[in-house]
Design an enzyme around this catalytic site. Structure first.
Site, PDB file in Angstrom:
ATOM      1  N   GLU A 168      29.305  44.538  35.199  1.00 54.07           N
ATOM      2  CA  GLU A 168      30.147  43.329  35.228  1.00 54.07           C
ATOM      3  C   GLU A 168      29.383  42.019  35.113  1.00 54.07           C
ATOM      4  OE1 GLU A 168      32.659  46.614  36.542  1.00 54.07           O
ATOM      5  OE2 GLU A 168      30.613  46.004  37.026  1.00 54.07           O
ATOM      6  N   ASP A 203      33.629  45.636  40.929  1.00 58.75           N
ATOM      7  CA  ASP A 203      34.854  45.739  41.715  1.00 58.75           C
ATOM      8  C   ASP A 203      35.241  47.209  41.839  1.00 58.75           C
ATOM      9  OD1 ASP A 203      35.594  46.033  39.024  1.00 58.75           O
ATOM     10  OD2 ASP A 203      37.543  45.076  39.311  1.00 58.75           O
ATOM     11  N   GLY A 234      38.450  48.729  32.606  1.00 56.96           N
ATOM     12  CA  GLY A 234      39.743  48.114  32.360  1.00 56.96           C
ATOM     13  C   GLY A 234      39.832  47.552  30.957  1.00 56.96           C
ATOM     14  N   GLY A 237      36.098  50.235  35.841  1.00 56.72           N
ATOM     15  CA  GLY A 237      37.283  50.914  36.337  1.00 56.72           C
ATOM     16  C   GLY A 237      37.200  52.423  36.254  1.00 56.72           C
TER      17      GLY A 237
END
Length: 365
Positions: free
Chosen positions: A145, A153, A74, A122
């Site tokens: 992350e 995620d 992202g 992402g």
């Protein structure tokens, strides 16, 4: 060939076309390693929804422009600014991104992800939930992350929890990248194809069924193989405990040099992110389908927005690039069970609320 005419940045950043009976998605932000913006996520989701009911489209291919990789994740800087100002843009972005991840996982037509080069965060979400996931000798698949004070995620906790033994725990906590062989071993990919053959493979998909094209191009993963298979013994032993402190102690006591390196890596990560990540991985195994995992991740991500470590981690790694984050709390011992539990608190009317899964084990090829 049918091209969407570019009319704005979103269209420029996500190129859509159809050739024969196959639809193609090209992430087109090579200068940002094809990082996903909110508008890009919405454009991809809209295209998939349209093609899902189009009888002239029998398969979808996603690829990245440029030479560096499919997608680095992202837009981290946008999340940084949003978290600093207490905004809601990141939560809105994740809501649509995670719904896209769920759509990809349940897509009724073959969804072919060309996972060449860097595939992180992402980027994993838009590829590793697909029907056919192809890696190359250049692939580096990672969920890094914890290094920015965040937690895996986009369904990453779900995927990593399914990896053999404790390999997924190792990858989630350390953020270590998996090459082709290791990605195949961990279930993050299905097939190996040499990178130089990807353009021909993609072109052939326009005219022939997916399984026929794969038969022409799939090859054994290159030598040397990945490292995780030979490291499995110490990884399974060291990452078996349910506390990060015990994991770290086992890593430090291990005779394997790679275990000592993993311990040093963990010591550089956000203590809070490490504890929340481990808790998420352990809990996700009991949640059931991907949708429930994404709902848990959404709670965690929203809580992270008000955590000091997310802003500090992005500052240190991406903004100032001093690589010296000042985590708060600074040690594992100071991260309390209540600190961890806060990340799993229900969101009330703001829950992600994905529809129940209707998975099918057969995809019409």
């Amino acid at each position: 060939m049918n091209h969407d005419s570019p009319g704005n940045h979103t269209r420029d950043h996500v190129l859509l076309r159809t050739e024969g009976r196959t639809a193609y998605i090209t992430l087109n932000r090579p200068q940002a390693l094809n990082a996903l913006s909110h508008s890009m996520v919405l454009r991809i989701d809209e295209a998939l929804a349209r093609w899902q009911h189009d009888p002239d489209v029998t398969a979808v291919v996603i690829e990245g422009a440029g030479e560096r990789g499919l997608c680095a994740g992202g837009d981290i800087r946008a999340i940084y600014e949003d978290a600093r100002t207490g905004g809601t843009a990141s939560a809105d972005f994740w809501r649509d991104e995670y719904r896209l991840n769920a759509r990809i996982a349940r897509y009724p037509k073959p969804y072919v992800a060309l996972m060449d080069g860097i595939v992180m965060g992402g980027g994993v979400g838009i590829s590793a939930h697909g029907t056919v996931r192809i890696v190359t000798e250049r692939s580096r698949v990672a969920m890094p992350e914890t290094g920015i004070g965040f937690v895996p995620d986009v369904g990453g906790t779900y995927l990593l929890a399914l990896a053999p033994g404790e390999l997924g725990t190792h990858l989630a906590l350390t953020g270590a990248p998996a090459g082709a062989a290791d990605a195949l071993l961990c279930g993050l990919a299905d097939h190996f194809v040499p990178s130089e053959l990807l353009p021909r493979l993609a072109a052939d998909l326009a005219g022939d069924p997916v399984h026929e094209v794969l038969e022409r191009y799939v090859a054994p993963a290159p030598s040397p193989a990945g490292t995780l298979a030979e490291d499995r013994e110490w990884i399974d032993h060291c990452y078996a405990p349910d506390t990060v402190e015990d994991i770290l102690e086992r890593l430090l006591r291990s005779d394997a040099p790679a275990a000592k390196e993993a311990a040093a890596t963990l010591r550089s990560k956000s203590p809070t992110a490490l504890k929340v990540t481990l808790a998420a991985l352990r809990r996700v195994r009991a949640l059931g389908p991907l949708e429930r995992a994404l709902e848990q991740e959404y709670r965690i991500s929203c809580a992270a927005l008000s955590s000091p470590d997310l802003v500090e981690g992005i500052r240190a790694q991406v903004v100032d690039k001093d690589r010296s984050p000042r985590w708060s709390p600074p040690s594992l011992a100071e991260v309390t069970p209540a600190d961890v539990e806060r990340f799993f608190a229900p969101l009330g009317t703001h829950e992600l609320g994905l529809a129940p899964a209707h998975a099918t084990s057969e995809v019409p090829w």
